[in-house]
Motif scaffolding. Structure first.
Motif, PDB file in Angstrom:
ATOM      1  N   LYS A  19       0.825  -1.208   0.000  1.00 51.30           N
ATOM      2  CA  LYS A  19       0.000   0.000   0.000  1.00 51.30           C
ATOM      3  C   LYS A  19       0.859   1.259   0.000  1.00 51.30           C
ATOM      4  O   LYS A  19       0.498   2.255  -0.632  1.00 51.30           O
ATOM      5  CB  LYS A  19      -0.956  -0.016   1.207  1.00 51.30           C
ATOM      6  CG  LYS A  19      -2.090  -1.002   1.044  1.00 51.30           C
ATOM      7  CD  LYS A  19      -2.938  -0.581  -0.135  1.00 51.30           C
ATOM      8  CE  LYS A  19      -4.280  -1.132  -0.248  1.00 51.30           C
ATOM      9  NZ  LYS A  19      -5.025  -0.745  -1.440  1.00 51.30           N
ATOM     10  N   CYS A 353      -8.706  -9.290  -2.027  1.00 54.01           N
ATOM     11  CA  CYS A 353      -7.448  -8.847  -1.401  1.00 54.01           C
ATOM     12  C   CYS A 353      -6.282  -9.597  -2.046  1.00 54.01           C
ATOM     13  O   CYS A 353      -5.233  -9.010  -2.330  1.00 54.01           O
ATOM     14  CB  CYS A 353      -7.437  -9.151   0.095  1.00 54.01           C
ATOM     15  SG  CYS A 353      -8.693  -8.259   0.978  1.00 54.01           S
ATOM     16  N   TYR A 364      -4.789  -7.929   5.074  1.00 56.08           N
ATOM     17  CA  TYR A 364      -5.176  -6.726   4.321  1.00 56.08           C
ATOM     18  C   TYR A 364      -5.836  -5.697   5.234  1.00 56.08           C
ATOM     19  O   TYR A 364      -5.474  -4.518   5.225  1.00 56.08           O
ATOM     20  CB  TYR A 364      -6.128  -7.118   3.189  1.00 56.08           C
ATOM     21  CG  TYR A 364      -6.412  -6.000   2.207  1.00 56.08           C
ATOM     22  CD1 TYR A 364      -5.613  -5.838   1.079  1.00 56.08           C
ATOM     23  CD2 TYR A 364      -7.482  -5.123   2.391  1.00 56.08           C
ATOM     24  CE1 TYR A 364      -5.869  -4.814   0.159  1.00 56.08           C
ATOM     25  CE2 TYR A 364      -7.741  -4.101   1.486  1.00 56.08           C
ATOM     26  CZ  TYR A 364      -6.932  -3.960   0.371  1.00 56.08           C
ATOM     27  OH  TYR A 364      -7.179  -2.950  -0.528  1.00 56.08           O
ATOM     28  N   THR A 365      -6.797  -6.170   6.049  1.00 54.81           N
ATOM     29  CA  THR A 365      -7.534  -5.216   6.890  1.00 54.81           C
ATOM     30  C   THR A 365      -6.632  -4.623   7.980  1.00 54.81           C
ATOM     31  O   THR A 365      -6.981  -3.620   8.593  1.00 54.81           O
ATOM     32  CB  THR A 365      -8.781  -5.859   7.546  1.00 54.81           C
ATOM     33  OG1 THR A 365      -8.382  -7.058   8.224  1.00 54.81           O
ATOM     34  CG2 THR A 365      -9.856  -6.185   6.528  1.00 54.81           C
ATOM     35  N   VAL A 368      -3.592  -2.172   5.554  1.00 52.37           N
ATOM     36  CA  VAL A 368      -4.073  -0.908   4.956  1.00 52.37           C
ATOM     37  C   VAL A 368      -4.124   0.202   6.024  1.00 52.37           C
ATOM     38  O   VAL A 368      -3.562   1.286   5.823  1.00 52.37           O
ATOM     39  CB  VAL A 368      -5.434  -1.100   4.243  1.00 52.37           C
ATOM     40  CG1 VAL A 368      -6.007   0.231   3.794  1.00 52.37           C
ATOM     41  CG2 VAL A 368      -5.283  -2.044   3.069  1.00 52.37           C
ATOM     42  N   TRP A 405      -8.492   3.935   0.139  1.00 54.25           N
ATOM     43  CA  TRP A 405      -7.393   2.970   0.009  1.00 54.25           C
ATOM     44  C   TRP A 405      -7.794   1.516   0.190  1.00 54.25           C
ATOM     45  O   TRP A 405      -6.958   0.665   0.414  1.00 54.25           O
ATOM     46  CB  TRP A 405      -6.255   3.349   0.972  1.00 54.25           C
ATOM     47  CG  TRP A 405      -5.600   4.626   0.557  1.00 54.25           C
ATOM     48  CD1 TRP A 405      -5.814   5.870   1.072  1.00 54.25           C
ATOM     49  CD2 TRP A 405      -4.653   4.799  -0.510  1.00 54.25           C
ATOM     50  NE1 TRP A 405      -5.060   6.800   0.413  1.00 54.25           N
ATOM     51  CE2 TRP A 405      -4.341   6.170  -0.556  1.00 54.25           C
ATOM     52  CE3 TRP A 405      -4.044   3.922  -1.421  1.00 54.25           C
ATOM     53  CZ2 TRP A 405      -3.442   6.697  -1.492  1.00 54.25           C
ATOM     54  CZ3 TRP A 405      -3.154   4.440  -2.335  1.00 54.25           C
ATOM     55  CH2 TRP A 405      -2.855   5.808  -2.368  1.00 54.25           C
ATOM     56  N   GLY A 406      -9.107   1.209   0.099  1.00 51.97           N
ATOM     57  CA  GLY A 406      -9.479  -0.208   0.005  1.00 51.97           C
ATOM     58  C   GLY A 406     -10.320  -0.767   1.122  1.00 51.97           C
ATOM     59  O   GLY A 406     -10.672  -1.946   1.091  1.00 51.97           O
TER      60      GLY A 406
END
Ligand code: NDP
Length: 419
Positions: A19, A353, A364-365, A368, A405-406
């Motif tokens: 990221k 992801c 991922y969670t 980010v 950003w996701g």
């Protein structure tokens, strides 16, 4: 614009680094440093050519303050992102203070060796005074507040999802939705399936310690502790469906109890399937979750570290995991004299992801928000000298960045409440 030293190159760091490289305007230069340098070199090779962020790598043992100081002096970063393990929080904070650099992490301090007499004495005192017995707590890092204030440096603690995003949800709800928040239920649901009978989604040692510990919640100004897994509820999660969830102790309850004025109750629930719980209980019963070293055929081994070596590496679950996570906070309280409820949550798809950054949604969670927390410090949006958790800053730029950003979030004004 800025240079960052990232310590750790595991599942979460891998996502955060991806990221940062998507956000080269802020992260002009990064140095990835970890215990195993080859992992940093492999990731650098994968990312170079896809980003204008300049990437360097280094080897460091983050348990050793002197090694850290030497590395920070060499790299000269604007910020150190600690995405190694909670065991390294204090050594990295010490090195940041010695070098005059800002600090951030994703989890609060706990010691690797639970038999350390100095730690144990402080732990036993805290259990008596505070009333919860988790091995991790904020006291060790809050003790650095004055040092960071005096040095004019910022330390941001716990910018992952939970802790991290969940506290931004609380600060945003407090700022925009409620006059007073009475109760907060944090619900962490993983509806993903990796196809293994037993595996953990992040570092097994940290994960199994957390889950096998007694649960606790905050009510009317004090902690209530309960035996592990003894409060169970069912909940119907958006885009995941009906799941069993269990009340756990979780670190953000401690800071939220201090920072959300007059909150009456804060609980944390996490979903687990029966297979996970049965395996964990069995491993615990035979002593495999122990952190106390034993002698085995002339070698000293730590049972939980041996177990970690046997279990699938969480960083390899990405290609196998299907399904979604749903993590958020349910609030009850008052607005303009009326009763009000709200549920702020994010749904994240494991396969999406993996397509984007080569990891499952748990990494991922967490990765980010680690990048976003760093961005808040580097762009001057969240700068005040001292040691702070996420809810102590203005949530608006962080919440905007989550959408960008996701990790987009949504608000349900009429959620099913947890009894
Ligand atoms: P991993 O075990 O996958 O990665 C840890 C990394 O730290 C590895 O690269 C490891 O190196 C490195 N490391 C460990 N010890 C040292 C050391 N002494 N010196 C230098 N590097 C070291 O963990 P995760 O990525 O799953 O978790 C990272 C952090 O994120 C943890 O603190 C975890 O608690 C936190 N977390 C937070 C969440 C949240 O929502 N807030 C959720 C999930 C995790 P090596 O490769 O040599 O082992």
């Amino acid at each position: 614009m800025s240079k960052v030293l990232i310590i750790g190159c595991g599942g979460v760091a891998g996502v955060a680094i991806h990221k940062c490289c998507q956000n080269s305007e802020v992260f002009t230069e990064i140095c990835i440093a970890s215990r195993t340098k080859s992992k940093c070199d492999d990731l650098k090779a994968k990312l170079e050519g896809t980003t204008s962020t300049k990437i360097t790598t280094a080897q460091v043992d983050a348990d050793d303050v002197n090694q850290l100081i030497a590395l920070i002096k060499e790299v000269q970063p604007d910020l150190v992102m600690n995405i190694a393990l909670p065991y390294q929080d204090l050594t990295i904070m010490d090195a940041c203070l010695a070098c005059g650099v800002n600090y951030m992490d994703t989890a609060n301090y706990e010691p690797e060796n639970l038999d350390d007499p100095e730690w144990k004495a402080a732990y036993e005192k805290r259990c008596k005074e505070e009333g919860f017995s988790a091995y991790f707590d904020y006291s060790w890092q809050w003790a650095y507040k004055e040092k960071f204030e005096k040095a004019g440096l910022t330390a941001l603690l716990g910018s992952g999802f939970d802790p991290g995003v969940t506290q931004a949800y609380c600060a945003w709800a407090q700022k925009h939705l409620f006059d007073t928040i009475d109760t907060i239920d944090i619900l962490d649901c993983n509806g993903g399936d990796h196809g293994y009978p037993f595996a953990t989604n992040f570092n097994p040692e940290i994960n199994l310690r957390e889950v096998s510990a007694p649960g606790s919640y905050w009510e009317n100004g004090h902690w209530v502790e309960i035996p592990a897994m003894s409060i169970k509820r069912e909940y119907n999660f958006d885009q995941v469906g009906q799941k069993d969830m269990y009340l756990l102790h979780h670190e953000e309850i401690e800071s939220l109890a201090k920072n959300i004025p007059n909150v009456k109750r804060i609980r944390f629930f996490m979903t687990f399937g029966q297979s996970y719980l049965t395996h964990m209980k069995c491993l615990e019963n035979v002593g495999m979750l122990s952190t106390t070293p034993i002698q085995f055929e002339g070698h000293e081994i730590v049972p939980i570290q041996f177990l970690k070596a046997l279990l699938p590496d969480p960083a390899t679950l990405g290609p196998r995991t299907k399904g979604k996570t749903n993590i958020g906070c349910i609030f009850t309280g008052k607005k303009d004299g009326q009763d009000k409820t709200a549920y702020i949550y994010n749904v994240c798809d494991h396969e999406e992801c993996y397509k984007e950054v080569g990891s499952q949604a748990i990494s991922y969670t967490t990765g980010v928000p680690a990048m976003i927390g760093a961005m808040m410090l580097l762009t001057g949006k969240w700068n005040k000298p001292g040691v702070y958790t996420v809810e102590e800053f203005d949530p608006d730029p962080y919440m905007d960045a989550l959408n960008k950003w996701g990790l987009p979030w949504q608000v349900n004004d009429n959620p099913e409440l947890v009894d």
